[in-house]
Write a protein that holds these residues in place. Structure first.
Motif: not given
Length: 201
Positions: A12, A120, A123, A127, A182-189
């Protein structure tokens, strides 16, 4: 090397830095669209910078082509209000993505910079940055009906119509950066293994 990031978190952080570099480079470099000025010289436009432009020669009074890149001297000189809005949106999104990327990079080397809650939040900021960059990029073509674009792209150019011009590589950098955000947003979780409140003093 001490870090509170998981393996996904390190990925990430690396992708965050790549996304920020793509967004910032795409924003600053004026190669969003390419046209032809007076049928002789390639002209490039960004939202607040351009390369190769005509001006009246102070000595002869004739039109000459200045072959260099530069920004408009004042914000008000940007030839379209849509380009002005685009500059603000993409600039803010790029700066936000860079701030998160630097924090994520620091988390790779320093323990407890990022915990699950702050990851989060980071992330979510990514976004928002992606939405700002994509929104600015979507507004940019509304300004294609300005005089400067028509000089390089022909009188057929207009809103969402480039005429004889084409999109250039800098625009693709910026859009790729927004997609990575956007991909980083999903990985941040799944970026951190440390929960809030578990810091050691």
């Amino acid at each position: 090397m001490a870090t509170s990031l998981t393996g996904i978190g390190v990925c990430w952080a690396c992708l965050s830095m790549a996304a920020a570099l793509l967004c910032c480079s795409g924003f600053y470099l004026p190669f969003w669209i390419q046209g032809r000025l007076l049928g002789a010289v390639d002209a490039y436009f960004g939202s607040f910078r351009r390369c190769n432009y005509p001006r009246v020669s102070p000595s002869s009074g004739l039109i000459e082509i200045v072959e260099e890149c530069g920004r408009y001297s004042r914000f008000r000189d940007i030839p379209s209000v849509w380009w002005q809005v685009c500059t603000i949106l993409v600039g803010t999104g790029s700066a936000l993505s860079l701030l998160v990327a630097l924090t994520a990079a620091a988390a790779c080397c320093i323990t407890y910079v990022i915990h699950t809650g702050s990851a989060r939040l980071a992330g979510a900021l990514q976004l928002i940055a992606a939405i700002l960059v994509a929104g600015g990029a979507a507004l940019y073509p509304i300004g294609w009906d300005n005089r400067e674009v028509k000089e390089s792209c022909g009188n057929t150019s207009g809103i969402y119509d480039l005429g004889t011009c084409r999109l250039s590589w800098s625009a693709y950098l910026m859009v790729s950066g927004a997609g990575l955000l956007v991909l980083c947003f999903s990985l941040s979780f799944r970026a951190s293994r440390v929960k809030p409140g578990s810091f050691r003093i």
